[in-house]
Write a protein that holds these residues in place. Structure first.
Motif, PDB file in Angstrom:
ATOM      1  N   THR A  85       0.837  -1.209   0.000  1.00  0.00           N
ATOM      2  CA  THR A  85       0.000   0.000   0.000  1.00  0.00           C
ATOM      3  C   THR A  85       0.872   1.260   0.000  1.00  0.00           C
ATOM      4  OG1 THR A  85      -0.173   0.088   2.418  1.00  0.00           O
ATOM      5  CG2 THR A  85      -1.848  -1.192   1.235  1.00  0.00           C
ATOM      6  N   SER A  86       1.970   1.193  -0.731  1.00  0.00           N
ATOM      7  CA  SER A  86       2.904   2.324  -0.801  1.00  0.00           C
ATOM      8  C   SER A  86       3.382   2.458  -2.237  1.00  0.00           C
ATOM      9  CB  SER A  86       4.097   2.105   0.140  1.00  0.00           C
ATOM     10  OG  SER A  86       5.054   3.131  -0.034  1.00  0.00           O
ATOM     11  N   LEU A  87       3.059   3.591  -2.858  1.00  0.00           N
ATOM     12  CA  LEU A  87       3.493   3.832  -4.228  1.00  0.00           C
ATOM     13  C   LEU A  87       5.012   3.945  -4.357  1.00  0.00           C
ATOM     14  CD1 LEU A  87       2.706   4.313  -7.164  1.00  0.00           C
ATOM     15  CD2 LEU A  87       2.441   6.755  -6.612  1.00  0.00           C
ATOM     16  N   PRO A  88       5.706   4.607  -3.435  1.00  0.00           N
ATOM     17  CA  PRO A  88       7.176   4.656  -3.554  1.00  0.00           C
ATOM     18  C   PRO A  88       7.822   3.278  -3.557  1.00  0.00           C
ATOM     19  CG  PRO A  88       6.426   6.357  -2.047  1.00  0.00           C
ATOM     20  CD  PRO A  88       5.232   5.503  -2.348  1.00  0.00           C
ATOM     21  N   SER A  89       7.284   2.347  -2.756  1.00  0.00           N
ATOM     22  CA  SER A  89       7.843   0.997  -2.738  1.00  0.00           C
ATOM     23  C   SER A  89       7.675   0.331  -4.099  1.00  0.00           C
ATOM     24  CB  SER A  89       7.158   0.156  -1.661  1.00  0.00           C
ATOM     25  OG  SER A  89       7.377   0.712  -0.387  1.00  0.00           O
ATOM     26  N   GLY A  90       6.519   0.553  -4.723  1.00  0.00           N
ATOM     27  CA  GLY A  90       6.308  -0.003  -6.049  1.00  0.00           C
ATOM     28  C   GLY A  90       7.255   0.591  -7.078  1.00  0.00           C
ATOM     29  N   GLY A 128      12.469  -4.250   5.273  1.00  0.00           N
ATOM     30  CA  GLY A 128      11.612  -3.108   4.975  1.00  0.00           C
ATOM     31  C   GLY A 128      10.265  -3.529   4.412  1.00  0.00           C
ATOM     32  N   LEU A 129      10.252  -4.532   3.523  1.00  0.00           N
ATOM     33  CA  LEU A 129       8.980  -5.031   2.986  1.00  0.00           C
ATOM     34  C   LEU A 129       8.131  -5.654   4.080  1.00  0.00           C
ATOM     35  CD1 LEU A 129      10.180  -6.648  -0.365  1.00  0.00           C
ATOM     36  CD2 LEU A 129       8.911  -4.513  -0.082  1.00  0.00           C
ATOM     37  N   PHE A 130       8.758  -6.394   4.989  1.00  0.00           N
ATOM     38  CA  PHE A 130       8.003  -7.013   6.080  1.00  0.00           C
ATOM     39  C   PHE A 130       7.370  -5.960   6.987  1.00  0.00           C
ATOM     40  CE2 PHE A 130       7.966  -8.500  10.504  1.00  0.00           C
ATOM     41  CZ  PHE A 130       7.070  -9.546  10.390  1.00  0.00           C
ATOM     42  N   ILE A 131       8.151  -4.921   7.329  1.00  0.00           N
ATOM     43  CA  ILE A 131       7.612  -3.858   8.188  1.00  0.00           C
ATOM     44  C   ILE A 131       6.459  -3.147   7.495  1.00  0.00           C
ATOM     45  CG2 ILE A 131       8.149  -1.641   9.271  1.00  0.00           C
ATOM     46  CD1 ILE A 131      10.973  -2.671   9.768  1.00  0.00           C
ATOM     47  N   GLN A 132       6.601  -2.893   6.190  1.00  0.00           N
ATOM     48  CA  GLN A 132       5.560  -2.184   5.463  1.00  0.00           C
ATOM     49  C   GLN A 132       4.283  -3.008   5.372  1.00  0.00           C
ATOM     50  OE1 GLN A 132       5.711   0.909   4.544  1.00  0.00           O
ATOM     51  NE2 GLN A 132       3.689   0.962   3.579  1.00  0.00           N
ATOM     52  N   MET A 133       4.410  -4.329   5.209  1.00  0.00           N
ATOM     53  CA  MET A 133       3.218  -5.180   5.123  1.00  0.00           C
ATOM     54  C   MET A 133       2.581  -5.411   6.490  1.00  0.00           C
ATOM     55  SD  MET A 133       4.152  -8.061   2.241  1.00  0.00           S
ATOM     56  CE  MET A 133       5.651  -8.585   3.066  1.00  0.00           C
ATOM     57  N   SER A 134       3.395  -5.561   7.526  1.00  0.00           N
ATOM     58  CA  SER A 134       2.851  -5.838   8.855  1.00  0.00           C
ATOM     59  C   SER A 134       2.313  -4.586   9.541  1.00  0.00           C
ATOM     60  CB  SER A 134       3.918  -6.487   9.740  1.00  0.00           C
ATOM     61  OG  SER A 134       5.027  -5.611   9.886  1.00  0.00           O
ATOM     62  N   ASN A 135       2.908  -3.426   9.239  1.00  0.00           N
ATOM     63  CA  ASN A 135       2.486  -2.176   9.875  1.00  0.00           C
ATOM     64  C   ASN A 135       2.494  -1.056   8.846  1.00  0.00           C
ATOM     65  OD1 ASN A 135       1.792  -0.165  11.637  1.00  0.00           O
ATOM     66  ND2 ASN A 135       3.694  -0.238  12.825  1.00  0.00           N
ATOM     67  N   GLY A 145       2.258   2.274   6.941  1.00  0.00           N
ATOM     68  CA  GLY A 145       2.358   3.643   7.411  1.00  0.00           C
ATOM     69  C   GLY A 145       3.499   3.894   8.362  1.00  0.00           C
ATOM     70  N   TYR A 146       4.105   2.828   8.900  1.00  0.00           N
ATOM     71  CA  TYR A 146       5.185   3.010   9.869  1.00  0.00           C
ATOM     72  C   TYR A 146       6.403   3.662   9.214  1.00  0.00           C
ATOM     73  CZ  TYR A 146       8.657   1.869  13.437  1.00  0.00           C
ATOM     74  OH  TYR A 146       9.642   1.956  14.384  1.00  0.00           O
ATOM     75  N   LEU A 147       6.665   3.312   7.937  1.00  0.00           N
ATOM     76  CA  LEU A 147       7.835   3.842   7.238  1.00  0.00           C
ATOM     77  C   LEU A 147       7.527   5.092   6.416  1.00  0.00           C
ATOM     78  CD1 LEU A 147       9.483   0.540   5.955  1.00  0.00           C
ATOM     79  CD2 LEU A 147      10.128   1.888   7.965  1.00  0.00           C
ATOM     80  N   ASP A 148       6.328   5.631   6.529  1.00  0.00           N
ATOM     81  CA  ASP A 148       5.979   6.808   5.733  1.00  0.00           C
ATOM     82  C   ASP A 148       6.922   7.986   5.955  1.00  0.00           C
ATOM     83  OD1 ASP A 148       3.964   5.442   4.578  1.00  0.00           O
ATOM     84  OD2 ASP A 148       2.344   6.332   5.748  1.00  0.00           O
ATOM     85  N   PRO A 149       7.386   8.252   7.186  1.00  0.00           N
ATOM     86  CA  PRO A 149       8.322   9.378   7.351  1.00  0.00           C
ATOM     87  C   PRO A 149       9.611   9.218   6.554  1.00  0.00           C
ATOM     88  CG  PRO A 149       7.380   8.766   9.472  1.00  0.00           C
ATOM     89  CD  PRO A 149       6.946   7.717   8.494  1.00  0.00           C
ATOM     90  N   MET A 150       9.974   7.973   6.226  1.00  0.00           N
ATOM     91  CA  MET A 150      11.193   7.749   5.466  1.00  0.00           C
ATOM     92  C   MET A 150      11.049   8.141   4.003  1.00  0.00           C
ATOM     93  SD  MET A 150      13.398   6.740   7.617  1.00  0.00           S
ATOM     94  CE  MET A 150      14.682   6.284   6.464  1.00  0.00           C
ATOM     95  N   PHE A 151       9.809   8.331   3.557  1.00  0.00           N
ATOM     96  CA  PHE A 151       9.562   8.722   2.171  1.00  0.00           C
ATOM     97  C   PHE A 151       9.239  10.202   2.059  1.00  0.00           C
ATOM     98  CE2 PHE A 151       8.238   4.222   2.469  1.00  0.00           C
ATOM     99  CZ  PHE A 151       9.183   3.675   1.612  1.00  0.00           C
ATOM    100  N   GLN A 152       9.661  10.980   3.028  1.00  0.00           N
ATOM    101  CA  GLN A 152       9.405  12.411   3.033  1.00  0.00           C
ATOM    102  C   GLN A 152      10.695  13.157   3.391  1.00  0.00           C
ATOM    103  OE1 GLN A 152       6.270  13.113   5.840  1.00  0.00           O
ATOM    104  NE2 GLN A 152       4.813  11.742   4.811  1.00  0.00           N
ATOM    105  N   GLY A 153      10.890  14.287   2.768  1.00  0.00           N
ATOM    106  CA  GLY A 153      12.000  15.172   3.129  1.00  0.00           C
ATOM    107  C   GLY A 153      13.358  14.478   3.117  1.00  0.00           C
ATOM    108  N   TRP A 154      14.035  14.568   4.277  1.00  0.00           N
ATOM    109  CA  TRP A 154      15.369  13.995   4.404  1.00  0.00           C
ATOM    110  C   TRP A 154      15.360  12.473   4.400  1.00  0.00           C
ATOM    111  CZ3 TRP A 154      20.085  16.418   4.558  1.00  0.00           C
ATOM    112  CH2 TRP A 154      20.066  17.816   4.597  1.00  0.00           C
TER     113      TRP A 154
END
Length: 231
Positions: free
Chosen positions: A26-31, A186-193, A195-204
């Motif tokens: 459910t993350s476009l950047p990952s795709g 990273g894929l496991f964290i994104q699938m299990s939770n 939105g948890y990594l969303d801050p990593m796809f912003q800004g710095w």
């Protein structure tokens, strides 16, 4: 398949893999990342297939020289000995030497056809054999004895190469595991939770992720370089 077909498959696979990863995470950047990385994976797979085919040829080559040498001792010509070897051998060795025979049937000198095979395969042992055959044709001597000697020499190098592969296998596996672990984590964290990594796809976050990816790639290259031994 042809090169154009391979490119088409790679592009199609990148689109499908990117859509699949984006759907399950459910993350476009990952795709997008998956779509960008997939061509590199396809090229790496192709190179691995080439290395495996070349490796198999190298393993079969000493036995082929022995068989050709035995045929020469039995009274056959060099070309006929190669034809007999092609009938007994398996791919890829039989395929490459069958191409050599076909080129000679079209009027090409046998040694020149063997030299093109050495260039095509980029195998050092084949190049040495071709050079030895050229020298033998210039100075004379028994070609059968020369081929038997070269076969024994190549077998000895193959034994050393296998021993080196065993000793360096642990380092190669460590490099692959260390390189793949952050990606799958990273894929496991994104699938299990989600939105948890969303801050990593912003800004710095993009900068830190790029730095981490560069660090992982550099570490893998250094480890693989350290365990690479030329025989």
């Amino acid at each position: 398949i042809r090169p154009g077909e391979f490119v088409l498959f790679v592009v199609s696979g990148a689109v499908v893999l990117g859509a699949f990863v984006a759907a399950i995470t459910t993350s476009l950047p990952s795709g997008l990342v998956a779509a960008i990385v997939s061509p590199a994976i396809a090229v790496a797979y192709l190179r691995r297939r080439i290395r495996r085919r070349t490796r198999k040829f190298e393993e079969q080559f000493p036995d082929a020289l022995t068989l050709i040498g035995s045929s020469l001792s039995a009274g056959h010509t060099f070309l006929r000995s190669i034809q007999l070897m092609c009938e007994e051998a398996e791919a890829p060795l039989a395929e490459e030497f069958a191409r050599v025979v076909s080129e000679t049937q079209l009027g090409d000198p046998l040694v020149d056809a063997l030299a093109r095979m050495a260039t095509r395969l980029d195998v050092r042992d084949v190049d040495w054999v071709v050079q030895a055959i050229r020298i033998q044709q210039t100075v004379g001597g028994k070609l059968a004895d020369l081929l038997h000697t070269l076969a024994d020499f190549i077998r000895a190098r193959e034994e050393i190469r296998r021993e080196v592969d065993v000793l360096t296998a642990e380092g190669k596996i460590s490099a692959y595991v260390l390189g793949a672990l952050p990606v799958f984590l990273g894929l496991f964290i994104q699938m299990s939770n989600p939105g948890y990594l969303d801050p990593m796809f912003q800004g710095w976050g993009w900068i830190w992720m790029g730095g981490a990816a560069a660090s992982i790639a550099t570490g893998m290259l250094l480890i693989l370089r350290m365990v690479k031994v030329e025989i």
